[in-house]
Design an enzyme around this catalytic site. Sequence first.
Site, mmCIF file in Angstrom:
data_model
loop_
_atom_site.group_PDB
_atom_site.id
_atom_site.type_symbol
_atom_site.label_atom_id
_atom_site.label_comp_id
_atom_site.label_asym_id
_atom_site.label_seq_id
_atom_site.Cartn_x
_atom_site.Cartn_y
_atom_site.Cartn_z
ATOM 1 N N TYR A 16 16.784 -1.516 0.083
ATOM 2 C CA TYR A 16 18.068 -1.347 0.759
ATOM 3 C C TYR A 16 18.515 0.107 0.774
ATOM 4 O O TYR A 16 19.240 0.524 1.677
ATOM 5 C CB TYR A 16 19.110 -2.260 0.115
ATOM 6 C CG TYR A 16 18.803 -3.709 0.403
ATOM 7 C CD1 TYR A 16 19.080 -4.259 1.649
ATOM 8 C CD2 TYR A 16 18.188 -4.508 -0.553
ATOM 9 C CE1 TYR A 16 18.757 -5.568 1.942
ATOM 10 C CE2 TYR A 16 17.859 -5.821 -0.279
ATOM 11 C CZ TYR A 16 18.145 -6.347 0.976
ATOM 12 O OH TYR A 16 17.807 -7.640 1.260
ATOM 13 N N PHE A 55 6.082 -5.117 4.357
ATOM 14 C CA PHE A 55 6.611 -3.769 4.102
ATOM 15 C C PHE A 55 6.493 -2.889 5.341
ATOM 16 O O PHE A 55 7.386 -2.093 5.644
ATOM 17 C CB PHE A 55 5.856 -3.107 2.944
ATOM 18 C CG PHE A 55 6.233 -3.630 1.590
ATOM 19 C CD1 PHE A 55 7.399 -4.341 1.395
ATOM 20 C CD2 PHE A 55 5.401 -3.427 0.500
ATOM 21 C CE1 PHE A 55 7.752 -4.828 0.147
ATOM 22 C CE2 PHE A 55 5.741 -3.909 -0.761
ATOM 23 C CZ PHE A 55 6.916 -4.615 -0.938
ATOM 24 N N HIS A 56 5.383 -3.049 6.058
ATOM 25 C CA HIS A 56 5.184 -2.203 7.233
ATOM 26 C C HIS A 56 6.063 -2.621 8.401
ATOM 27 O O HIS A 56 6.327 -1.815 9.297
ATOM 28 C CB HIS A 56 3.698 -2.196 7.633
ATOM 29 C CG HIS A 56 2.855 -1.322 6.753
ATOM 30 N ND1 HIS A 56 2.377 -1.743 5.547
ATOM 31 C CD2 HIS A 56 2.430 -0.038 6.895
ATOM 32 C CE1 HIS A 56 1.685 -0.760 4.977
ATOM 33 N NE2 HIS A 56 1.707 0.285 5.776
ATOM 34 N N ARG A 96 -3.691 -4.352 -2.379
ATOM 35 C CA ARG A 96 -4.086 -3.405 -3.435
ATOM 36 C C ARG A 96 -5.596 -3.424 -3.662
ATOM 37 O O ARG A 96 -6.065 -3.130 -4.750
ATOM 38 C CB ARG A 96 -3.391 -3.729 -4.762
ATOM 39 C CG ARG A 96 -1.879 -3.880 -4.714
ATOM 40 C CD ARG A 96 -1.346 -4.014 -6.127
ATOM 41 N NE ARG A 96 0.084 -4.224 -6.168
ATOM 42 C CZ ARG A 96 0.673 -5.373 -6.493
ATOM 43 N NH1 ARG A 96 -0.069 -6.422 -6.805
ATOM 44 N NH2 ARG A 96 1.990 -5.471 -6.521
#
Length: 561
Positions: A236, A384-385, A449
């Site tokens: 955020y 996330f992307h 990962r």
Amino acid sequence: MALAKKLDPTKVTQSLPISKPESRLYMSFISVAFISLLIGGLMGLLQTLVRSGKFTLPFGIDYYQVLTVHGVILGLVLTTFFIVGFHLAAMGKTVGISEQQLRVAWIGFWMMFFGTAMAATTILLGEASVLYTFYAPLRAHPVFYIGLALVIVGSWIVGFVNWHQLAVWKKAHPGKKSPLLAFMVTINTLMWFIASLGVAVAVLVQFIPWSLGYAETINVLLSRTLFWYFGHPLVYFWLLPAYMAWYVMIPKIIGGKIFSDSLARMSFVLFLFFSIPVGFHHQLTEPGIDPTWKFIQVTLTMMVVIPSLMTAFSLFATFEITGRRKGAKGLFGWFKKLPWKDVRFLAPFIGMLAFIPGGIGGIINASHQMNSLIHNTIWVTGHFHLTVATTVMLTFFGISYWLIPHLRGRKLTPQINRLGIIQAIIWTVGMTIMSGAMHIAGLLGAPRRSSYSEYAGGDQVTEWIGYQMAQAIGGTILFIGIILMVYIFIKLTFFAPKGEEEFPIAEEEEDAEPTPAWFENWKMWIGITIVLILAAYTIPVIDIIQHSPLGSKPFDFPIGR
């Protein structure tokens, strides 16, 4: 303390000139951000090429070195430097800054810069291939953790400058509401400070003594809990500057006004409340946390849907009102009146649209049963992307098209505007391909990962291979977009024609309800936030300290899983 800029106490809404000393400071932060974009973007491209199975890293470079550089440089360095620079520019434009405050802010910049250099050096030397989450028991060189600590403390120093700027303005304007943009910066800085206390404690109390050899073991569960106390509000912290641009700058760019000052402030207050006490939804698969507390924090996580929907309502109300004032007819006629050929609007608007699937993915990630399906798969990377790398970055690019020329005394030319539109389209196409492939591969079980080399020859890898190639194609397109954006940055900074570019700050609608005075009650907002954090974390953290294993010894090899 006297202000460097003279304030008129009879005015509440002000747009102050930005001096050359200020501009140098703000541009220093933004320049580091764009250098980070180039370096981190290259590392991202290399990752996608390696995962395609058609490329091997040269010179003995380890995949997890590349992965760590990508995460740290883009997820922490680029975002933090850009946001802090944007915060300073917004505060300088609305409430002013004194010479002494400017000097203190420079101290924060250099502390952040040298901390970044220290952490980056250890990663490049292969001494800190621990990813940007730096989970224990993976152990990095002590300089890595010291560098991270300097970055955090440096950002705190600049945050204190922001708060002092507002305090000085309030003293000069007794009884007046603070400028909306300054209010938003204060909320985001407050959230960053409270959240980063968690990672600061982990680094200073756990990681640095452990990495120096003063502690033989480390409490892994406690370190992960402290990280995710910080890690979710970090999202955020990335997002709220984009919201600032959507609420305050976009209405001005499209020729409209802010729908409701009160609604904008309330949405930011709610983000402060519900962004921090929710870190357990990143730890749903960890056995050391009581399921009751996981449920409570998942519930609090879902509460952020409220300010998100408030923001969507406010923005599209602004779009419709503005369009109808320009003569739009019918249910969606206003849509045609939006300035689609203005990159200052187009890039952030694409970011807004990307946040719809991004938000849906966030709900999936935070839902216990669905999280079990996608946890530790590359679905999460794709999420996330969509959020950070699409919603946030495209909005940051949109901000750059007017902020950089404003600070440099130059103009956004039609040619650069066209290049910006091309760049936004390239970015959108590349991210759609890459993130889409990540989501699908994640549903098929492809791990995040990982370079996938551990699974070579397996049936699963054969199933993933097409999506791995799609990630490489999307990553290549994205890197082209990065090169173009860096070129635009250089052009706007050094070669665009001299002139004046507007710092767009919209005014509120004339018939909007007055903003209640209690929005300025910072003790109340901070108090409620602290109560929520203590309610969500006190008992589970005590349980972790009392009942989790005494500690784990470090791994001596850099694996990211």
